[in-house]
Design a protein around this motif. Structure first.
Motif, PDB file in Angstrom:
ATOM      1  N   ALA A   1     103.841 -93.113  37.842  1.00 31.89           N
ATOM      2  CA  ALA A   1     104.040 -92.088  38.239  1.00 31.89           C
ATOM      3  C   ALA A   1     103.106 -91.067  37.286  1.00 31.89           C
ATOM      4  N   PHE A   2     104.222 -91.324  36.175  1.00 32.04           N
ATOM      5  CA  PHE A   2     103.891 -90.707  34.694  1.00 32.04           C
ATOM      6  C   PHE A   2     102.368 -90.132  34.306  1.00 32.04           C
ATOM      7  N   VAL A   3     101.992 -91.433  35.048  1.00 31.38           N
ATOM      8  CA  VAL A   3      99.897 -91.479  34.592  1.00 31.38           C
ATOM      9  C   VAL A   3     100.106 -90.755  34.989  1.00 31.38           C
ATOM     10  N   LEU A   4     100.144 -91.018  36.278  1.00 35.10           N
ATOM     11  CA  LEU A   4      99.053 -89.279  38.092  1.00 35.10           C
ATOM     12  C   LEU A   4      99.786 -88.179  37.344  1.00 35.10           C
ATOM     13  N   ALA A   5     101.106 -88.142  37.424  1.00 39.24           N
ATOM     14  CA  ALA A   5     101.524 -86.348  37.015  1.00 39.24           C
ATOM     15  C   ALA A   5     101.100 -86.302  35.774  1.00 39.24           C
ATOM     16  N   CYS A   6     100.109 -86.640  34.589  1.00 41.31           N
ATOM     17  CA  CYS A   6      99.300 -86.236  33.411  1.00 41.31           C
ATOM     18  C   CYS A   6      97.795 -86.296  34.010  1.00 41.31           C
ATOM     19  N   VAL A   7      97.409 -86.854  34.825  1.00 43.38           N
ATOM     20  CA  VAL A   7      95.895 -87.101  36.041  1.00 43.38           C
ATOM     21  C   VAL A   7      96.592 -85.832  36.580  1.00 43.38           C
ATOM     22  N   ALA A   8      97.304 -85.852  37.283  1.00 46.88           N
ATOM     23  CA  ALA A   8      97.226 -84.126  38.344  1.00 46.88           C
ATOM     24  C   ALA A   8      97.523 -82.681  37.768  1.00 46.88           C
TER      25      ALA A   8
END
Length: 337
Positions: free
Chosen positions: A184-191
């Motif tokens: 979820a953290f990596v996805l938030a950064c990618v988003a």
């Protein structure tokens, strides 16, 4: 006429001006959210959470490269330098100086951008294969500098000895040792990165870099500062790759020396071409295809790179627009029908 005002130059190449305002607005408004929604499904379809995280990280890395190659038309063989710089700077900042992980990531991104500015300033006036060779040579200088600075980088053994178990966000803490939380953290950064990329591509600057890709001489004749625009695209590309490297350091808790090696630059090229150069979601499709193939083929043979090379050749010969380009073409055909 301003250097980044496409409306001021009616002679811009067709690719930079032919989009209808309605279609362009809808595309720029929804492409980032739709991409994030698709990426959120990866843990459900891939065999492991670690593989899903790698697809996010290397998809972001290829996205940064795609800005330079797919949208600006500049072939670089040195982007591993930016990925590795982001990773090393983040790891050193955490392990040696005890910085907060988010501050360490920001430092890694900034240093990757500064390195991109230096390499871009030295290489941007070269053209074609000469530009590619200059970027490769300068990236190799960074690689050997990291190899010699073993007191900071760990030399051949890579950077070790830092582990981020928790990221504090005010009163809230994220346990990134938990696979779901890490994803979820990596996805938030990618988003956040994809939202920024979408904004860049929808801006006048985005139209200008596509004009340079289509016909650099014509863009120059229309009054655009081509060198400055290409340098800015190079720096922005380095910033995105630096973020990918910083996320890789947090994900692995080590930074191998291979993070700066030239094969990783080739990986960006392969992922971008397989996914579709010049498409928004294509780099993630390319990262997914390459990493899944690597994960599957390595179970069968130690020479999986050979099989992956054959797949790459087939894509270049028979599907030159990549997976993303083919999907867009099919979508247009279905819409017309």
């Amino acid at each position: 006429m301003t250097a980044l005002d496409p409306a001021a130059a009616p002679g811009l190449p067709e690719a930079a001006s032919r989009r209808s305002p309605l279609a362009a607005g809808a595309l720029s408004r929804w492409r980032a959210p739709a991409s994030v929604a698709a990426l959120a499904l990866l843990p459900l379809v891939l065999p492991s959470q670690a593989l899903a995280v790698n697809v996010l990280i290397y998809g972001l890395y290829a996205t940064g490269y795609n800005l330079l190659y797919g949208y600006t038309g500049l072939l670089s063989f040195g982007h591993a330098a930016f990925f590795g710089t982001g990773a090393y700077a983040t790891g050193i900042a955490i392990g040696a100086f005890g910085l907060h992980p988010l501050a360490a990531m920001a430092l890694g991104i900034v240093l990757a951008g500064l390195l991109a500015l230096a390499i871009g300033a030295l290489s941007i006036r070269s053209r074609g294969i000469y530009f590619a060779m200059v970027t490769l040579a300068l990236a190799q200088l960074v690689y050997y500098a990291a190899l010699q600075a073993s007191c900071w980088t760990g030399g051949e053994n890579g950077l070790r000895g830092f582990t981020v178990a928790r990221i504090g966000l005010g009163p809230v803490g994220l346990d990134i040792l938990d696979p779901a939380t890490k994803y979820a953290f990596v996805l938030a950064c990618v988003a956040a990165a994809l939202a920024a990329m979408s904004r860049i591509l929808a801006s006048p600057f985005g139209a200008v870099i596509e004009a340079i890709r289509e016909n650099e001489a014509r863009a120059r004749a229309c009054g655009f500062d081509v060198e400055r625009t290409k340098l800015l695209a190079f720096v922005l590309s380095g910033l995105f790759c630096g973020l990918a490297g910083a996320l890789s350091a947090l994900h692995l808790s080590i930074v191998p020396l291979d993070s700066l090696a030239y094969p990783l630059s080739g990986t960006a090229v392969v992922m971008t071409l397989v996914g579709g150069a010049g498409t928004f979601f294509g780099p993630f499709l390319g990262a997914l295809a390459v990493l899944v193939l690597e994960d599957s083929l390595s179970l069968w043979t130690s020479h999986w790179q050979l099989a992956l090379g054959v797949v790459f050749i087939l894509f270049v010969l028979f599907l030159p627009r990549g997976l993303g380009g083919a999907a867009l073409a099919l979508g247009r055909l279905a819409w017309r029908r």
